[in-house]
Design an enzyme around this catalytic site. Structure first.
Site, PDB file in Angstrom:
ATOM      1  N   LYS A  33       0.679  -1.576   0.445  1.00 18.61           N
ATOM      2  CA  LYS A  33      -0.137   0.091  -0.422  1.00 18.61           C
ATOM      3  C   LYS A  33       1.059   1.077   0.445  1.00 18.61           C
ATOM      4  O   LYS A  33       1.942   1.187  -0.207  1.00 18.61           O
ATOM      5  CB  LYS A  33      -1.047  -0.179   0.628  1.00 18.61           C
ATOM      6  CG  LYS A  33       0.241  -0.288   2.609  1.00 18.61           C
ATOM      7  CD  LYS A  33      -1.002   0.245   3.803  1.00 18.61           C
ATOM      8  CE  LYS A  33      -0.294   0.504   5.480  1.00 18.61           C
ATOM      9  NZ  LYS A  33      -1.210   0.184   6.306  1.00 18.61           N
ATOM     10  N   ARG A 131     -10.293   0.523  15.601  1.00 20.59           N
ATOM     11  CA  ARG A 131     -10.145   1.513  14.260  1.00 20.59           C
ATOM     12  C   ARG A 131     -11.790   0.102  13.092  1.00 20.59           C
ATOM     13  O   ARG A 131     -12.148   0.502  13.401  1.00 20.59           O
ATOM     14  CB  ARG A 131      -9.029   1.023  13.661  1.00 20.59           C
ATOM     15  CG  ARG A 131      -8.646   2.424  13.035  1.00 20.59           C
ATOM     16  CD  ARG A 131      -6.356   2.590  12.191  1.00 20.59           C
ATOM     17  NE  ARG A 131      -6.486   0.591  11.833  1.00 20.59           N
ATOM     18  CZ  ARG A 131      -5.724   0.583  11.915  1.00 20.59           C
ATOM     19  NH1 ARG A 131      -3.917   1.918  11.707  1.00 20.59           N
ATOM     20  NH2 ARG A 131      -4.749  -0.071  10.807  1.00 20.59           N
ATOM     21  N   HIS A 163      -5.826  -7.535  13.424  1.00 23.27           N
ATOM     22  CA  HIS A 163      -4.433  -6.163  13.271  1.00 23.27           C
ATOM     23  C   HIS A 163      -4.264  -5.813  14.698  1.00 23.27           C
ATOM     24  O   HIS A 163      -5.360  -5.648  15.633  1.00 23.27           O
ATOM     25  CB  HIS A 163      -4.722  -4.909  13.045  1.00 23.27           C
ATOM     26  CG  HIS A 163      -3.393  -4.452  12.019  1.00 23.27           C
ATOM     27  ND1 HIS A 163      -2.740  -5.001  11.092  1.00 23.27           N
ATOM     28  CD2 HIS A 163      -2.749  -3.163  12.520  1.00 23.27           C
ATOM     29  CE1 HIS A 163      -1.286  -4.406  10.860  1.00 23.27           C
ATOM     30  NE2 HIS A 163      -1.984  -2.718  11.781  1.00 23.27           N
ATOM     31  N   ARG A 219       1.439 -10.713   7.414  1.00 20.83           N
ATOM     32  CA  ARG A 219       1.392  -9.314   6.451  1.00 20.83           C
ATOM     33  C   ARG A 219       2.204  -8.458   7.293  1.00 20.83           C
ATOM     34  O   ARG A 219       2.002  -7.229   7.741  1.00 20.83           O
ATOM     35  CB  ARG A 219       0.036  -9.098   6.938  1.00 20.83           C
ATOM     36  CG  ARG A 219      -1.846  -9.552   6.687  1.00 20.83           C
ATOM     37  CD  ARG A 219      -2.349  -8.886   6.676  1.00 20.83           C
ATOM     38  NE  ARG A 219      -2.736  -8.042   7.874  1.00 20.83           N
ATOM     39  CZ  ARG A 219      -3.249  -8.511   8.999  1.00 20.83           C
ATOM     40  NH1 ARG A 219      -3.837  -9.932   9.597  1.00 20.83           N
ATOM     41  NH2 ARG A 219      -3.184  -7.655  10.239  1.00 20.83           N
ATOM     42  N   TYR A 261      14.233  30.502   5.710  1.00 14.26           N
ATOM     43  CA  TYR A 261      13.424  31.797   6.251  1.00 14.26           C
ATOM     44  C   TYR A 261      13.579  32.004   8.043  1.00 14.26           C
ATOM     45  O   TYR A 261      13.709  31.036   8.137  1.00 14.26           O
ATOM     46  CB  TYR A 261      11.814  31.247   5.839  1.00 14.26           C
ATOM     47  CG  TYR A 261      11.684  31.212   4.281  1.00 14.26           C
ATOM     48  CD1 TYR A 261      11.714  32.288   3.600  1.00 14.26           C
ATOM     49  CD2 TYR A 261      11.593  30.237   3.396  1.00 14.26           C
ATOM     50  CE1 TYR A 261      11.418  32.244   2.578  1.00 14.26           C
ATOM     51  CE2 TYR A 261      11.137  29.776   2.380  1.00 14.26           C
ATOM     52  CZ  TYR A 261      11.317  31.826   1.743  1.00 14.26           C
ATOM     53  OH  TYR A 261      10.888  30.983   0.377  1.00 14.26           O
ATOM     54  N   CYS A 308      13.123  24.211   3.337  1.00 17.11           N
ATOM     55  CA  CYS A 308      11.938  24.877   2.508  1.00 17.11           C
ATOM     56  C   CYS A 308      11.173  24.234   1.604  1.00 17.11           C
ATOM     57  O   CYS A 308      11.491  23.212   1.343  1.00 17.11           O
ATOM     58  CB  CYS A 308      12.723  26.100   1.470  1.00 17.11           C
ATOM     59  SG  CYS A 308      13.711  27.205   2.360  1.00 17.11           S
ATOM     60  N   MET A 309      10.378  24.534   0.428  1.00 15.48           N
ATOM     61  CA  MET A 309       9.372  23.521  -0.360  1.00 15.48           C
ATOM     62  C   MET A 309      10.234  23.196  -1.100  1.00 15.48           C
ATOM     63  O   MET A 309      10.329  21.234  -1.187  1.00 15.48           O
ATOM     64  CB  MET A 309       8.707  24.316  -1.220  1.00 15.48           C
ATOM     65  CG  MET A 309       7.270  23.862  -1.759  1.00 15.48           C
ATOM     66  SD  MET A 309       6.814  24.460  -2.592  1.00 15.48           S
ATOM     67  CE  MET A 309       5.235  25.007  -1.688  1.00 15.48           C
ATOM     68  N   ASP A 310      11.411  23.360  -1.351  1.00 21.03           N
ATOM     69  CA  ASP A 310      12.022  23.420  -2.783  1.00 21.03           C
ATOM     70  C   ASP A 310      13.762  22.922  -2.520  1.00 21.03           C
ATOM     71  O   ASP A 310      14.649  22.106  -3.482  1.00 21.03           O
ATOM     72  CB  ASP A 310      12.586  23.744  -3.672  1.00 21.03           C
ATOM     73  CG  ASP A 310      10.674  24.851  -4.190  1.00 21.03           C
ATOM     74  OD1 ASP A 310      10.035  23.710  -4.450  1.00 21.03           O
ATOM     75  OD2 ASP A 310      10.583  25.832  -4.475  1.00 21.03           O
TER      76      ASP A 310
END
Length: 372
Positions: A33, A131, A163, A219, A261, A308-310
């Site tokens: 998954k 759950r 589980h 599993r 930043y 930062c983002m990048d």
């Protein structure tokens, strides 16, 4: 020339699966998954099957259908199914469905009618995780309804499962309590006249540490990719993922220079800074700011300032560093680089989250080992 990449060692996946198979008499379902925990669902699935896994596990119907579209015909269980999904497409594609309630069973029955073939289902009992899964109180009604649907030729009850809550903490009493509840649930299954081929309970941690929970099928998920769910124990697993990037730019700055930043980091002396083109858009946690470990130039360093983002920045002091040098965020640790476990400890999370984050479309995955 590459800028950033995630390398996945498919041979490591094969070795990990082979190691776990050697420790059990049960069949093995490789959980793939979440795009194979960030490793690539289809290549990871093929590598696991190469090593003797007989099942694949996913959460969503779309994941299961993607495996079928890739030509994989091994048994697949999909278990996180919201109401109203086109389950008949899964039934038609020979996908097994997790069923945890009477409404879910009703949808599986309707899917069977639309697909004109029995729906293969695995009935889930909640043994304590609170759950997914039918409560112990609701379990008898689900079993009776499933037995009737099977007698009518609309479903085939292939499995019964649950589980664990605390299997990653060996010795925790909750694990034994859950196992006892599961045994009680199985007795109810037998009284309902059902004879499922597969009883399955063990996740990665239980596969590695609790052979008494293996039943007919185990599993493992995280352990397939070489990461241990049990803190401080490796169980001989080999991590499959390496995340790295080439330094984009370097500069010499004076003492007292604020970095990134908010200037949450300031150089204490004249320093060489290295700018690495990976950021939170690529999977680097923003909360790795001023804590994330990175190997560059043969030394471990710590991210300087905010992620930062990048991109992020490394203070390399007086060490020589040049554009194009390789900065390794994490890998197997064999060459002294940080591991996903090191990153998890640094940012206060779990190794699962670290590797699963690295699925950005702009950071290519490169596979070592033949992808069959």
């Amino acid at each position: 020339m590459w800028q950033a990449e995630v390398r996945v060692d498919l041979d490591a996946i094969r070795e990990n699966v082979d190691r776990m198979r050697a420790g059990t008499s049960a069949e093995l379902m490789a959980v793939v998954k979440a795009d194979g925990y960030g490793h690539g669902m289809v290549p990871a699935a093929r590598a696991a099957l190469d090593a003797g896994a007989t099942w694949l596990g996913v959460c969503t119907l779309d994941e299961a259908l993607a495996l079928r579209a890739a030509g994989i015909d091994a048994p697949v269980l999909a278990w996180l199914l919201a109401p109203g999904l086109p389950l008949h497409t899964g039934v038609a594609a020979d996908v097994d469905l997790g069923v945890a309630s009477l409404p879910q069973l009703d949808e599986a029955v309707e899917a069977s009618r639309r697909a004109q073939r029995p729906a293969r289902v695995h009935l889930k009992i909640d043994t304590g995780l609170s759950r997914n899964g039918a409560t112990v109180a609701d379990w008898p009604a689900l079993l009776d309804a499933a037995a009737k649907a099977q007698a009518d030729g609309l479903v085939e009850v292939v499995g019964v499962w649950s589980h664990f809550v605390y299997a990653d903490m060996p010795g925790h009493p909750t694990t034994d309590r859950q196992l006892a509840v599961f045994h009680e649930g199985l007795a109810m299954v037998e009284r309902a006249g059902l004879r499922p081929r597969y009883r399955h309970l063990a996740n990665s941690a239980a596969t590695l540490t609790r052979p008494d929970t293996h039943f007919d099928l185990v599993r493992p998920g995280l352990a397939v990719y070489g990461l241990s769910p049990v803190a401080g124990e490796t169980h001989g697993l080999r991590p499959a993922m390496t995340a790295r990037a080439r330094v984009m730019l370097t500069k010499r700055v004076p003492a007292g220079t604020g970095v990134s930043y908010g200037h949450t980091y300031t150089t204490e002396r004249d320093a060489n800074l290295a700018v690495v083109p990976l950021g939170y858009a690529d999977g680097v946690p923003r909360h790795a700011s001023n804590t994330g470990p990175v190997q560059l130039g043969g030394r471990r360093r710590t991210i300087s300032g905010r992620v930062c983002m990048d991109q992020f920045v490394l203070d390399c002091g007086d060490d020589p560093v040049a554009a194009g040098d390789v900065a390794t965020l994490f890998g197997s640790g064999a060459d002294g680089e940080p591991t996903a476990d090191d990153w998890a400890e640094a940012v206060g999370t779990i190794n699962y989250e670290i590797v699963t984050r690295f699925g950005s479309s702009r950071v290519p995955r490169v596979y070592d080992g033949t992808d069959s």
